[in-house]
Design an enzyme around this catalytic site. Sequence first.
Site, PDB file in Angstrom:
ATOM      1  N   ASP B  90      43.510  50.303  56.264  1.00  0.00           N
ATOM      2  CA  ASP B  90      45.734  49.102  56.223  1.00  0.00           C
ATOM      3  C   ASP B  90      45.607  49.537  54.571  1.00  0.00           C
ATOM      4  O   ASP B  90      44.951  50.331  54.157  1.00  0.00           O
ATOM      5  CB  ASP B  90      45.072  48.104  56.349  1.00  0.00           C
ATOM      6  N   ASP B 271      43.586  47.658  66.882  1.00  0.00           N
ATOM      7  CA  ASP B 271      42.101  46.375  65.881  1.00  0.00           C
ATOM      8  C   ASP B 271      42.481  45.483  66.132  1.00  0.00           C
ATOM      9  O   ASP B 271      43.537  44.565  66.041  1.00  0.00           O
ATOM     10  CB  ASP B 271      42.366  47.234  64.085  1.00  0.00           C
ATOM     11  N   CYS B 309      25.269  44.441  81.604  1.00  0.00           N
ATOM     12  CA  CYS B 309      25.567  44.817  79.980  1.00  0.00           C
ATOM     13  C   CYS B 309      24.274  45.621  79.897  1.00  0.00           C
ATOM     14  O   CYS B 309      22.764  44.812  80.005  1.00  0.00           O
ATOM     15  CB  CYS B 309      25.898  43.852  79.477  1.00  0.00           C
ATOM     16  N   CYS B 311      24.046  46.151  76.720  1.00  0.00           N
ATOM     17  CA  CYS B 311      23.904  45.734  74.751  1.00  0.00           C
ATOM     18  C   CYS B 311      22.969  45.417  74.261  1.00  0.00           C
ATOM     19  O   CYS B 311      21.812  44.866  75.189  1.00  0.00           O
ATOM     20  CB  CYS B 311      24.951  44.598  74.363  1.00  0.00           C
ATOM     21  N   CYS B 314      22.189  41.568  75.692  1.00  0.00           N
ATOM     22  CA  CYS B 314      21.983  41.204  77.145  1.00  0.00           C
ATOM     23  C   CYS B 314      20.805  41.507  77.889  1.00  0.00           C
ATOM     24  O   CYS B 314      20.219  40.927  78.546  1.00  0.00           O
ATOM     25  CB  CYS B 314      22.884  41.705  78.153  1.00  0.00           C
TER      26      CYS B 314
END
Lengths: 379, 379
Positions: B90, B271, B309, B311, B314
């Site tokens: 930004d 975002d 999940c 990930c 998990c």
Amino acid sequence: MFRYELLDRVGKARLGRLETPHGTVETPAFMPVGTCASVKGVAPDRLRAAGVQIVLANTYHLLLRPGPETVAALGGLHRVMAWDRPILTDSGGYQVFSLAHLRQLDEEGVTFQSHVDGSPVRLTPAEAVRVQRQLGADVIMQLDECPPAGADRDHVAAAVERSALWAARCRDAWQAADGLSAQAKPQALFGIQQGGTDAKLRAESARKLVQLDLPGYAVGGLSVGEGHEAMCGVLDAVDELLPADRPRYLMGVGEPRDILAAVARGIDMFDCVLPTRNGRNAQAFTWSGRVRLRNARWREDARPLDEACDCYCCRNYSRGVLRHLFAAREMLGPTLVSVHNLHFFAELMRRVRASLADGTFADRSTAWLAAMYAADGQP
Amino acid sequence: MFRYELLDRVGKARLGRLETPHGTVETPAFMPVGTCASVKGVAPDRLRAAGVQIVLANTYHLLLRPGPETVAALGGLHRVMAWDRPILTDSGGYQVFSLAHLRQLDEEGVTFQSHVDGSPVRLTPAEAVRVQRQLGADVIMQLDECPPAGADRDHVAAAVERSALWAARCRDAWQAADGLSAQAKPQALFGIQQGGTDAKLRAESARKLVQLDLPGYAVGGLSVGEGHEAMCGVLDAVDELLPADRPRYLMGVGEPRDILAAVARGIDMFDCVLPTRNGRNAQAFTWSGRVRLRNARWREDARPLDEACDCYCCRNYSRGVLRHLFAAREMLGPTLVSVHNLHFFAELMRRVRASLADGTFADRSTAWLAAMYAADGQP
């Protein structure tokens, strides 16, 4: 399910192998500390990538939170730590004597106040074994009394007596817990030698423990402020006091200089919070000394901590970036330097074992120490 | 080196692809926030494993610490973040107007006090471009003025004027910085629409920006407290106000409900700090609502956050263990739940894109929202 094999000796130094229900540990070995069932800031896949073979967890902390029943309900300590390799739990004794409030000691055990909810907690030899059975580590420790550095001889002598008595009671509880022989049990019980820096008390403590014929023996009551020389004095006698066919674990050590001195005197296992605690404090271990990452000299340094290191931190981050992460108080800084330090300690032990195997340990040890400690006169 | 391709439309919703010097971003896309050049607590290999394609960093924070010269000396933002995929920075405008002390605004720019060392810092359109060029992200943003929610119409109108003026100055600085055409430049400049919740001001702001023929356009000044319905009201007009062949980025959003509503209205990029901030606060996103891990009900729950999940969290940790890690204030708790939440947001965007591709977006979107928000009436 538990077996120690002495593969080779170089002087008093030993190359060995410890077999457990969760795999093999090559010794001499360093155990990272996961106090509350987590090696602070470091996920277990990073430990595995570092070559860590065994980790330690603290019974004292887990007894108070989340409690052994909860650990058992969640599948046991290996599941809780997401770690399918060997784990060792201490008995809680050291923390009771160094951390706990309102401690009351008697022959049967010790009562203290929980720092979590203020409730009274009772720990006896049998309870320490029961709790560690619920946690489910591969190696469990006897309950002992660890006097502070500088305790007078009577205090240390009494601690030796009491620790020996408690070792026998822990062995009885451990033996009675199932119908299995010592070799067939899923957990190995280690005794803990006390005796401060008094050679006679150390010998007496060892003699009483060895009579119990335990699977392993620890040297306790050191690294409590007695200094390197005094520690070496105690360790000089370890090889003759303890049986050659059992592993020997020096509790709470730590400093690379102490590790190398202890290996030379016949120690096989170590644990310490140093790699992770120093990592959280922006101090990195390298073969040419410690790097203090808060120092302004690293601001624009695009080199990794160690060009030759293949840890996740060194493969991805420069000293300048690490310095920035600490300056900005980003969690990733402590995590990355802890990962690097754990790699360093695992690599130190790999080099120790390799040098024991090829007979170069003494020379290499001297060279490593010179390079590590000369740069800045660090302890 | 920068190219946006609109692949398909479903009503106003768009399936697209953004090509940058560091690779392709499939849109609609969510960008995790790495404020100080680090997505808090999450190493980039975990971001990659989650399927994250682009991350955001904050120019305001990096300008103050470590400074763009230091970032450049350390090899640029991609090296500093250890992230070789696309990055967006930004301009610093939003933080100057929401965080900075002793702010003084004039037509040429804004002066504020550094929260790091108290020194005065001057940001102008040309300086914002210069700093972002030094940082080296793939997408850079114009300097804008973002009024707070509830600002009166005159204030918002002035901010629209000033932001349009600064957009032109940023474009001039960006164009003059090298001899390259807009398409050949290594960085794409996005303009930022302002106008609060006033439809006329929004239209005027968009019209002025579109005249500048920029590579992309952002919708700024939302997610500042105006509420879901007011946000949707502004977004209803976006598709007709902005050119179809440029990507559209809704800044600071966020909440899954807002993301789905914005996708339906033609937004391509998002975002927000939500996945990592909530992760640090023990709140996990799942398809059946949020899980507050400090709740005692999870104490002995051996199930992962989400059975489906894949990930790292998990696959390795149960709800009971995560609860323990937060109770014991272990750093691993915030890291693991942040990792899970980033997976959740990446998976949400994968499902959004898949449903746009097969024409089921509207129905699925309704079903996801019902399952996510019904359970506990959570916003």
